[in-house]
Design a protein around this motif. Structure first.
Motif, PDB file in Angstrom:
ATOM      1  N   TYR A 117      33.946  29.380  14.079  1.00  0.00           N
ATOM      2  CA  TYR A 117      34.763  28.951  15.495  1.00  0.00           C
ATOM      3  C   TYR A 117      35.757  30.019  15.699  1.00  0.00           C
ATOM      4  O   TYR A 117      36.094  30.370  16.924  1.00  0.00           O
ATOM      5  N   LEU A 118      36.404  30.332  14.631  1.00  0.00           N
ATOM      6  CA  LEU A 118      37.529  31.596  14.866  1.00  0.00           C
ATOM      7  C   LEU A 118      37.045  32.630  15.417  1.00  0.00           C
ATOM      8  O   LEU A 118      37.703  33.422  16.225  1.00  0.00           O
ATOM      9  N   GLY A 119      36.102  33.454  14.896  1.00  0.00           N
ATOM     10  CA  GLY A 119      35.452  34.527  15.073  1.00  0.00           C
ATOM     11  C   GLY A 119      36.510  35.594  14.596  1.00  0.00           C
ATOM     12  O   GLY A 119      37.141  35.332  13.710  1.00  0.00           O
ATOM     13  N   GLY A 120      36.324  36.843  15.172  1.00  0.00           N
ATOM     14  CA  GLY A 120      37.244  37.937  14.510  1.00  0.00           C
ATOM     15  C   GLY A 120      38.636  37.956  14.840  1.00  0.00           C
ATOM     16  O   GLY A 120      39.675  38.158  13.855  1.00  0.00           O
ATOM     17  N   ASN A 121      38.708  37.624  16.250  1.00  0.00           N
ATOM     18  CA  ASN A 121      40.307  37.688  16.565  1.00  0.00           C
ATOM     19  C   ASN A 121      40.597  36.577  17.579  1.00  0.00           C
ATOM     20  O   ASN A 121      41.373  36.792  18.366  1.00  0.00           O
ATOM     21  N   CYS A 122      39.933  35.418  17.488  1.00  0.00           N
ATOM     22  CA  CYS A 122      40.213  34.315  18.357  1.00  0.00           C
ATOM     23  C   CYS A 122      39.775  34.525  19.753  1.00  0.00           C
ATOM     24  O   CYS A 122      39.851  33.729  20.569  1.00  0.00           O
ATOM     25  N   THR A 123      38.867  35.681  20.151  1.00  0.00           N
ATOM     26  CA  THR A 123      38.491  35.853  21.690  1.00  0.00           C
ATOM     27  C   THR A 123      37.064  35.170  21.621  1.00  0.00           C
ATOM     28  O   THR A 123      36.267  35.962  21.714  1.00  0.00           O
ATOM     29  N   GLN A 164      40.559  23.684  21.644  1.00  0.00           N
ATOM     30  CA  GLN A 164      39.630  23.575  20.587  1.00  0.00           C
ATOM     31  C   GLN A 164      40.081  24.574  19.718  1.00  0.00           C
ATOM     32  O   GLN A 164      40.160  24.177  18.440  1.00  0.00           O
ATOM     33  N   LEU A 165      40.260  25.836  20.217  1.00  0.00           N
ATOM     34  CA  LEU A 165      40.690  26.677  19.246  1.00  0.00           C
ATOM     35  C   LEU A 165      41.936  26.646  18.432  1.00  0.00           C
ATOM     36  O   LEU A 165      42.066  26.534  17.372  1.00  0.00           O
ATOM     37  N   GLN A 166      43.005  25.865  19.286  1.00  0.00           N
ATOM     38  CA  GLN A 166      44.148  25.415  18.838  1.00  0.00           C
ATOM     39  C   GLN A 166      43.964  24.368  17.531  1.00  0.00           C
ATOM     40  O   GLN A 166      44.580  24.530  16.515  1.00  0.00           O
ATOM     41  N   LEU A 167      43.089  23.487  17.791  1.00  0.00           N
ATOM     42  CA  LEU A 167      42.658  22.335  16.680  1.00  0.00           C
ATOM     43  C   LEU A 167      42.055  23.220  15.550  1.00  0.00           C
ATOM     44  O   LEU A 167      42.372  22.781  14.313  1.00  0.00           O
ATOM     45  N   VAL A 168      41.227  24.077  15.629  1.00  0.00           N
ATOM     46  CA  VAL A 168      40.879  24.993  14.633  1.00  0.00           C
ATOM     47  C   VAL A 168      41.658  25.378  13.835  1.00  0.00           C
ATOM     48  O   VAL A 168      41.638  25.613  12.569  1.00  0.00           O
TER      49      VAL A 168
END
Length: 270
Positions: free
Chosen positions: A9-15, A23-27
């Motif tokens: 979900y995070l990926g390399g740099n959150c992009t 959702q990214l904040q929850l991750v």
């Protein structure tokens, strides 16, 4: 396995393109709660926090995700962000605060030097108030940190007016059978005369144990727009009065607003 899912979900740099901001904040919060298990994700967290094109709330969440990651992990990004004088005030304050979770002589020297050369009244005031409180704290969990701090770490003094500058407070209460410690932080942004974020933490001590009873963080954006609608033009005058003696002038406020709009535009495009 859980960390692999979070890493996906995070990926390399959150992009991420397919995942929304909330959702990214929850991750990122989940990674922060994972602690030791999330050590392998520190490179991605560092990239996420460093990438200035990411929304501020995502960068802050990435920084706060370091709070339970072991001190043996690579946390150099926190000091680097704290020392970046041209970065956002919130980013710098959060980076400093989380970096101090892993105290060391090298870190103390870096903080002392940065404080001496500090150009932001908001960052300087927070760091100065935090160190001042640590030097006098009676909190049992902070005794090691208090005793480790050099006596001359306060290389420069800053104003500490809580209605005007970012600040940190630490109060400990004792009784015959129990005790309690309350931490509170208030962070202002040059782009607003209303506090941008606040943090409160309550820990109680009883029967030889420390219990984290309450911890909450609140962050507000664009609250000044609502205030101006309610109060009218006088709110702008009030803001000007509050920050008349700081180094973050109106030009910087406008730059912060433009930066925020650009961040949101890029995020929507992705």
């Amino acid at each position: 396995m859980v960390t692999r899912i979070l890493a996906g979900y995070l990926g390399g740099n959150c992009t991420l393109q397919e995942s929304g901001l909330s959702q990214l904040q929850l991750v990122l919060k989940a990674i922060g709660n994972a602690g030791l298990a999330a050590t392998s994700l520190t490179p991605s967290l560092s990239s996420c926090a460093s990438l200035r094109s990411n929304p501020t709330e995502i960068r802050l969440a990435a920084i706060q995700a370091f709070r339970r990651i072991p001190c043996s992990a690579n946390r150099t990004v926190l000091v680097r962000l704290y020392q970046a004088a041209d970065d956002d005030v919130e980013i710098r304050i959060a980076s400093y605060y989380i970096a101090m979770k892993c105290p060391s002589e090298e870190l103390f020297n870096q903080v002392q030097q940065t404080l001496q050369e500090e150009t932001s009244s908001q960052v300087g005031s927070f760091v100065w108030s935090h160190l001042s409180q640590l030097l006098e704290t009676d909190d049992p969990l902070k005794q090691y940190l208090r005793d480790s701090l050099p006596d001359d770490i306060l290389s420069r003094e800053f104003d500490w007016e809580i209605w005007k500058y970012s600040s940190y407070s630490d109060v400990t209460f004792h009784s015959a059978t129990a005790g309690a410690n309350v931490e509170a932080a208030l962070v202002f942004s040059p782009a607003s005369f209303i506090p941008r974020s606040t943090m409160t933490n309550l820990t109680i001590y009883t029967l030889g144990r420390a219990i984290n009873l309450l911890e909450f963080n609140v962050r507000l954006e664009n609250a000044e727009d609502l205030m101006q609608k309610m109060v009218g033009q006088h709110s702008a005058t009030f803001s000007e009065y509050l920050f008349t003696n700081t180094d973050e002038r109106n030009s910087k406020c406008q730059a912060q607003v433009k930066k925020r709009k650009a961040e949101l535009s890029r995020w929507k495009v992705q």
